[in-house]
Design a protein around this motif. Sequence first.
Motif, PDB file in Angstrom:
ATOM      1  N   GLU A  41      61.871  12.737  70.404  1.00 46.17           N
ATOM      2  CA  GLU A  41      61.594  13.189  71.776  1.00 46.17           C
ATOM      3  C   GLU A  41      62.970  13.860  71.668  1.00 46.17           C
ATOM      4  OE1 GLU A  41      60.253  10.057  73.513  1.00 46.17           O
ATOM      5  OE2 GLU A  41      58.007  10.807  73.730  1.00 46.17           O
ATOM      6  N   CYS A  53      60.233  15.793  76.958  1.00 44.03           N
ATOM      7  CA  CYS A  53      59.940  15.194  75.991  1.00 44.03           C
ATOM      8  C   CYS A  53      58.986  14.365  76.070  1.00 44.03           C
ATOM      9  CB  CYS A  53      60.496  15.843  74.059  1.00 44.03           C
ATOM     10  SG  CYS A  53      61.693  17.320  74.927  1.00 44.03           S
ATOM     11  N   SER A  55      55.519  12.366  73.902  1.00 47.39           N
ATOM     12  CA  SER A  55      55.103  12.403  72.398  1.00 47.39           C
ATOM     13  C   SER A  55      53.883  11.356  72.443  1.00 47.39           C
ATOM     14  CB  SER A  55      55.681  11.528  71.061  1.00 47.39           C
ATOM     15  OG  SER A  55      56.215  10.136  71.148  1.00 47.39           O
ATOM     16  N   GLY A  59      47.931  17.071  69.506  1.00 44.17           N
ATOM     17  CA  GLY A  59      47.883  17.768  71.236  1.00 44.17           C
ATOM     18  C   GLY A  59      47.194  17.309  71.777  1.00 44.17           C
ATOM     19  N   CYS A  62      48.013  15.114  74.464  1.00 45.43           N
ATOM     20  CA  CYS A  62      48.905  16.307  75.122  1.00 45.43           C
ATOM     21  C   CYS A  62      48.273  16.419  76.074  1.00 45.43           C
ATOM     22  CB  CYS A  62      50.254  16.843  74.517  1.00 45.43           C
ATOM     23  SG  CYS A  62      50.656  15.991  73.210  1.00 45.43           S
ATOM     24  N   ASP A 155      49.707  26.864  74.395  1.00 44.00           N
ATOM     25  CA  ASP A 155      49.404  25.550  72.995  1.00 44.00           C
ATOM     26  C   ASP A 155      50.375  26.328  72.475  1.00 44.00           C
ATOM     27  OD1 ASP A 155      47.879  25.089  71.119  1.00 44.00           O
ATOM     28  OD2 ASP A 155      46.356  25.547  71.976  1.00 44.00           O
ATOM     29  N   PHE A 177      52.428  22.227  74.553  1.00 39.67           N
ATOM     30  CA  PHE A 177      52.621  21.192  73.576  1.00 39.67           C
ATOM     31  C   PHE A 177      52.268  21.356  71.843  1.00 39.67           C
ATOM     32  CE2 PHE A 177      48.013  21.627  72.200  1.00 39.67           C
ATOM     33  CZ  PHE A 177      47.711  22.606  72.691  1.00 39.67           C
ATOM     34  N   SER A 179      51.781  20.744  68.393  1.00 35.40           N
ATOM     35  CA  SER A 179      50.827  19.367  67.059  1.00 35.40           C
ATOM     36  C   SER A 179      51.340  19.104  65.590  1.00 35.40           C
ATOM     37  CB  SER A 179      49.217  20.435  67.207  1.00 35.40           C
ATOM     38  OG  SER A 179      48.713  19.541  65.946  1.00 35.40           O
ATOM     39  N   GLY A 192      51.521  14.196  68.028  1.00 34.30           N
ATOM     40  CA  GLY A 192      51.528  15.878  69.208  1.00 34.30           C
ATOM     41  C   GLY A 192      52.545  15.780  69.519  1.00 34.30           C
ATOM     42  N   LEU A 194      54.231  16.830  74.207  1.00 34.12           N
ATOM     43  CA  LEU A 194      54.165  17.425  75.599  1.00 34.12           C
ATOM     44  C   LEU A 194      55.342  17.678  75.989  1.00 34.12           C
ATOM     45  CD1 LEU A 194      52.861  18.542  77.816  1.00 34.12           C
ATOM     46  CD2 LEU A 194      52.653  15.722  78.408  1.00 34.12           C
TER      47      LEU A 194
END
Length: 419
Positions: A41, A53, A55, A59, A62, A155, A177, A179, A192, A194
């Motif tokens: 992060e 951030c 984690s 994804g 997230c 995305d 987010f 991936s 992922g 976020l």
Amino acid sequence: MAKVISTSLSPNTEKDDVFFAIISLLKFWKWQKGLGSTKLEDYFRLHFGFENCYSFNSGRSCLLAIFDAINLSEGDEVIVQAYTCNAVINPILKRRATPVYVDIKSDLNIDAQKIEQKITEKTKVVIAQHTFGLPCDLDRIKEICSRKNIILIEDCAHALGAKYDGKYCGTFGDFAFFSFGRDKVVSSVYGGMLIVNNNSYIKRIIDFKANILYPTKKWIVQQILHPIITNLFVLPFYNSKIGKGIMAYSLNSGLLSRSVMESENHGILPNYFPQKMPNALAEIALFQVQKLERFNVWRKGVADFYAIELDEYKNLFCFNSIDSRKDPIFMRFPLIVNNSKQLIENFRRQEIYLNDGWRESVIVPSKTDIKAMQYKEGQCLIAEVNCDKIVSLPTHIRLRSDDMKRIVSIVIDHLKRNG
Ligand SMILES: Cc1ncc(COP(=O)(O)O)c(C=O)c1O
């Protein structure tokens, strides 16, 4: 490393990544907890400038965190593009919300002009996907979302390092987010990140993350083993039946995970979503993300090569005449060709495996039950036509220049025969 070319079998893994995974496997006491996810992060904060951030193990997780934060509920509508992955739709279905599909343009991204027609008083979210690393029309989409008071999620699963107007993709939406799936821009097999740009949701996300579990040790081991087994036991023997047999056995016995479980093709997420990012995978992702610049410079170079060598056929490029505000990273180089199955088969005969799952359905992988995804045939015709014709050329770091030349000559040969 093996000479087989495949866009889905661990394309970003280099020798040192395999070594790193072996060490991670041995450090069993650090599989779940440790400083890895905080470090990852921090890296995203410092390196890309994303302030907030968080984690997660994918994804998909997230998205579930975002939907919890915004209280997405039954009856709410989420605008998504056709030509997406069921990993995007299933979290929407899990909240009993409704996916509303908008067609794509020839660049495989959502057609921003068609979004407004689909907005109703129930529309709560627009998901803007940067397919294969090409930024979508963010200005236009952001303007619509602000004017209509709709939440924007970027995305960026395919777009780590891509920029729009000089700023990283991931800085434009209320949320974004990334991936770290096995075939993504950088990979820890699952993972992922976020990004929360709208500060009013931060507390909800932190609370959500505090209340979910780490994945089980068994699940973590499945992921750590992926680069090891794929690179040491599968790819070196992939051209014979042995490599394929080892892969099939590993998947069927549960030694390795699948990127998408069978239940997901029918609208049901496995119970390991949502979960936290385990330490071991966070460390693997951090090791990979530090290679991002080199990976993306290479990808752009490969894309330039294809663009020059195939210039005569540039009407077939999905990424043609790219808007100058967009700085793509070319996770792949998609083409729209006639008789695409035959081209995939011609590649396969030369040990080049390009069936990446992003084909033959408007919601991939192709086994997805599109009715369960609430997609009605005929809704998004450009996506329906293009998904049958798409062949995405690889751009990953393990390609060599003779591979690229071979790929181009197979494409040209096919195009000469098939028009
Ligand atoms: C466009 C897109 N969005 C979201 C996801 C979900 O990411 P993850 O596999 O990390 O859950 C994927 C990959 O599966 C994807 O390709």
